[in-house]
Motif scaffolding. Structure first.
Motif, PDB file in Angstrom:
ATOM      1  N   LEU A 176       0.837  -1.177  -0.065  1.00  0.00           N
ATOM      2  CA  LEU A 176      -0.064  -0.036   0.014  1.00  0.00           C
ATOM      3  C   LEU A 176       0.730   1.237  -0.063  1.00  0.00           C
ATOM      4  O   LEU A 176       0.706   2.208  -0.626  1.00  0.00           O
ATOM      5  N   ARG A 177       1.956   1.018   0.783  1.00  0.00           N
ATOM      6  CA  ARG A 177       2.734   2.364   0.771  1.00  0.00           C
ATOM      7  C   ARG A 177       3.871   2.504  -0.222  1.00  0.00           C
ATOM      8  O   ARG A 177       4.132   3.681  -0.277  1.00  0.00           O
ATOM      9  N   MET A 178       3.935   1.422  -1.138  1.00  0.00           N
ATOM     10  CA  MET A 178       4.929   1.739  -2.168  1.00  0.00           C
ATOM     11  C   MET A 178       4.045   1.941  -3.426  1.00  0.00           C
ATOM     12  O   MET A 178       4.698   2.298  -4.525  1.00  0.00           O
ATOM     13  N   ASP A 179       2.691   2.058  -3.447  1.00  0.00           N
ATOM     14  CA  ASP A 179       2.041   2.243  -4.648  1.00  0.00           C
ATOM     15  C   ASP A 179       2.140   3.818  -4.915  1.00  0.00           C
ATOM     16  O   ASP A 179       1.642   4.627  -4.097  1.00  0.00           O
ATOM     17  N   PRO A 180       2.853   4.033  -6.059  1.00  0.00           N
ATOM     18  CA  PRO A 180       2.652   5.298  -6.267  1.00  0.00           C
ATOM     19  C   PRO A 180       1.589   6.329  -6.462  1.00  0.00           C
ATOM     20  O   PRO A 180       1.867   7.538  -6.589  1.00  0.00           O
ATOM     21  N   SER A 181       0.541   5.622  -6.757  1.00  0.00           N
ATOM     22  CA  SER A 181      -0.819   6.432  -7.108  1.00  0.00           C
ATOM     23  C   SER A 181      -1.316   7.057  -5.617  1.00  0.00           C
ATOM     24  O   SER A 181      -1.953   7.834  -5.477  1.00  0.00           O
ATOM     25  N   ARG A 182      -0.649   6.673  -4.447  1.00  0.00           N
ATOM     26  CA  ARG A 182      -1.002   7.238  -3.256  1.00  0.00           C
ATOM     27  C   ARG A 182      -0.148   8.408  -2.790  1.00  0.00           C
ATOM     28  O   ARG A 182      -0.304   9.157  -2.038  1.00  0.00           O
ATOM     29  N   TYR A 183       0.627   8.786  -3.612  1.00  0.00           N
ATOM     30  CA  TYR A 183       1.509  10.130  -3.561  1.00  0.00           C
ATOM     31  C   TYR A 183       1.158  11.039  -4.542  1.00  0.00           C
ATOM     32  O   TYR A 183       0.790  11.095  -5.777  1.00  0.00           O
ATOM     33  N   CYS A 184       1.411  12.314  -4.071  1.00  0.00           N
ATOM     34  CA  CYS A 184       1.296  13.511  -4.819  1.00  0.00           C
ATOM     35  C   CYS A 184       2.518  14.065  -4.963  1.00  0.00           C
ATOM     36  O   CYS A 184       3.324  14.093  -3.854  1.00  0.00           O
ATOM     37  N   TRP A 185       2.910  13.854  -6.204  1.00  0.00           N
ATOM     38  CA  TRP A 185       4.393  14.204  -6.585  1.00  0.00           C
ATOM     39  C   TRP A 185       4.591  15.535  -6.904  1.00  0.00           C
ATOM     40  O   TRP A 185       3.937  16.162  -7.858  1.00  0.00           O
ATOM     41  N   ALA A 186       5.574  16.355  -6.323  1.00  0.00           N
ATOM     42  CA  ALA A 186       5.981  17.496  -6.399  1.00  0.00           C
ATOM     43  C   ALA A 186       7.083  18.075  -7.328  1.00  0.00           C
ATOM     44  O   ALA A 186       8.367  17.452  -6.724  1.00  0.00           O
ATOM     45  N   GLU A 187       6.994  18.450  -8.506  1.00  0.00           N
ATOM     46  CA  GLU A 187       8.160  18.305  -9.315  1.00  0.00           C
ATOM     47  C   GLU A 187       8.747  19.930  -8.619  1.00  0.00           C
ATOM     48  O   GLU A 187       8.130  20.650  -8.212  1.00  0.00           O
ATOM     49  N   PRO A 188      10.102  20.193  -8.886  1.00  0.00           N
ATOM     50  CA  PRO A 188      10.963  19.216  -9.704  1.00  0.00           C
ATOM     51  C   PRO A 188      11.829  18.505  -8.928  1.00  0.00           C
ATOM     52  O   PRO A 188      12.548  17.617  -9.246  1.00  0.00           O
ATOM     53  N   GLU A 189      11.446  18.253  -7.695  1.00  0.00           N
ATOM     54  CA  GLU A 189      12.344  17.536  -6.651  1.00  0.00           C
ATOM     55  C   GLU A 189      12.058  15.901  -6.634  1.00  0.00           C
ATOM     56  O   GLU A 189      12.295  15.194  -5.871  1.00  0.00           O
ATOM     57  N   ILE A 190      10.990  15.631  -7.606  1.00  0.00           N
ATOM     58  CA  ILE A 190      10.689  14.152  -7.676  1.00  0.00           C
ATOM     59  C   ILE A 190      11.410  13.139  -7.580  1.00  0.00           C
ATOM     60  O   ILE A 190      11.464  12.134  -6.875  1.00  0.00           O
TER      61      ILE A 190
END
Ligand SMILES: [Fe+2]
Ligand SMILES: [Fe+2]
Length: 280
Positions: A254-268
């Protein structure tokens, strides 16, 4: 701030992990080694460290896990260096160095315990050889982190069982320290896996999880076959062990699922400024 925003979690950056590992290395639980050898009998501490029954149940498993915790981490470091260069995150190499050092400290402390308890250290074990072979064949951070998170998930069950199986005043705090460390190691792996998996199309991601399940089934069974005596002595039936293993691994998935994250560019790429949506 709405409810959803309040539930967001932050993933640690390499800088934060670096700080964490340094701080954790300076805050170890106290294991009363100094009491060893005190008293009239000299070697009395060895005889008293574990009862005959406890020794029979845990000695072989402790020997095997002690060996497993002493890896020099060369292959991991090489994979981490390649990955860190690609991500332009040189601090990640240092973080991995500290992670390896912490794992080695588990091996050192367990070795100390084996010596105190009069249990010989071993140099070879089939389970250790198997996991080393798998790890050495893993040239990438993703494969490496995948296998390690699975083994660490089972380490949570194993060390808890060892702690509960004995009354040793040295082994119990030692297990508590390792359990504390492994919880953070698992977070370290699933955060990295979330970063590594973030660009994978959904279908391929599902296939990846399918392969994970096959691999995990094999590892769960291998650990039971190698350590069922110790696990049973810690109060676990196979059913408890199996359910506990999958429960913990499902949490990791569950915690490694990237869809649960909001990715903030550009530090991704560096895992910076990343937030994790809380579990539903
Ligand atoms: Fe460890
Ligand atoms: Fe670990």
């Amino acid at each position: 701030m709405n409810e959803k925003t309040m539930d967001l979690l932050t993933v640690r950056t390499s800088g934060q992990w670096h700080e964490y590992f340094l701080r954790n290395a300076a805050q170890r639980l106290e294991v009363p080694w100094e009491q060893v050898g005190q008293g009239d009998q000299g070697l009395g501490a060895q005889a008293d460290e574990l009862s005959h029954k406890e020794r029979k149940a845990v000695a072989g498993s402790l020997q095997a896990w002690q060996l497993g915790e002493t890896s020099d981490g060369r292959h991991l470091l090489a994979a981490a260096e390649r990955y860190a260069h690609r991500q332009q995150d040189p601090l990640f190499i240092e973080v991995v160095r500290l992670f390896i050092r912490e794992e080695q400290s588990h091996g050192t402390e367990l070795g100390k315990f084996l010596d105190v308890a009069g249990i010989p250290r071993i140099r070879r074990n089939w389970g250790d050889s198997m996991f080393r072979a798998i790890r050495y064949c893993l040239p990438s951070m993703e494969l490496w982190a995948t296998v390690v998170i699975m083994v660490e998930t089972l380490a949570l069950i194993f060390y808890k069982a060892i702690r509960d199986a004995t009354r040793s005043p040295r082994l119990r705090p030692l297990c508590n320290q390792i359990l504390h460390d492994e919880v953070h190691h698992i977070r370290f792996q699933y955060e990295r896996l979330a970063i590594l998996l973030r660009c994978r199309p959904r279908m391929l991601l599902q296939a990846t999880y399918g392969l994970h399940r096959v691999l995990f089934s094999g590892i769960v069974i291998a650990v039971w076959l190698g350590h069922y005596r110790a696990l049973r002595a810690g109060g676990l039936t196979f059913r408890d062990y199996w359910q506990g293993a999958w429960l913990r691994m499902r949490f990791a998935w569950l915690r490694m699922d990237p869809s649960r994250y909001c990715w903030a560019e550009p530090e991704i790429g560096r895992g910076s400024a990343v937030v994790l949506a809380a579990d539903p």
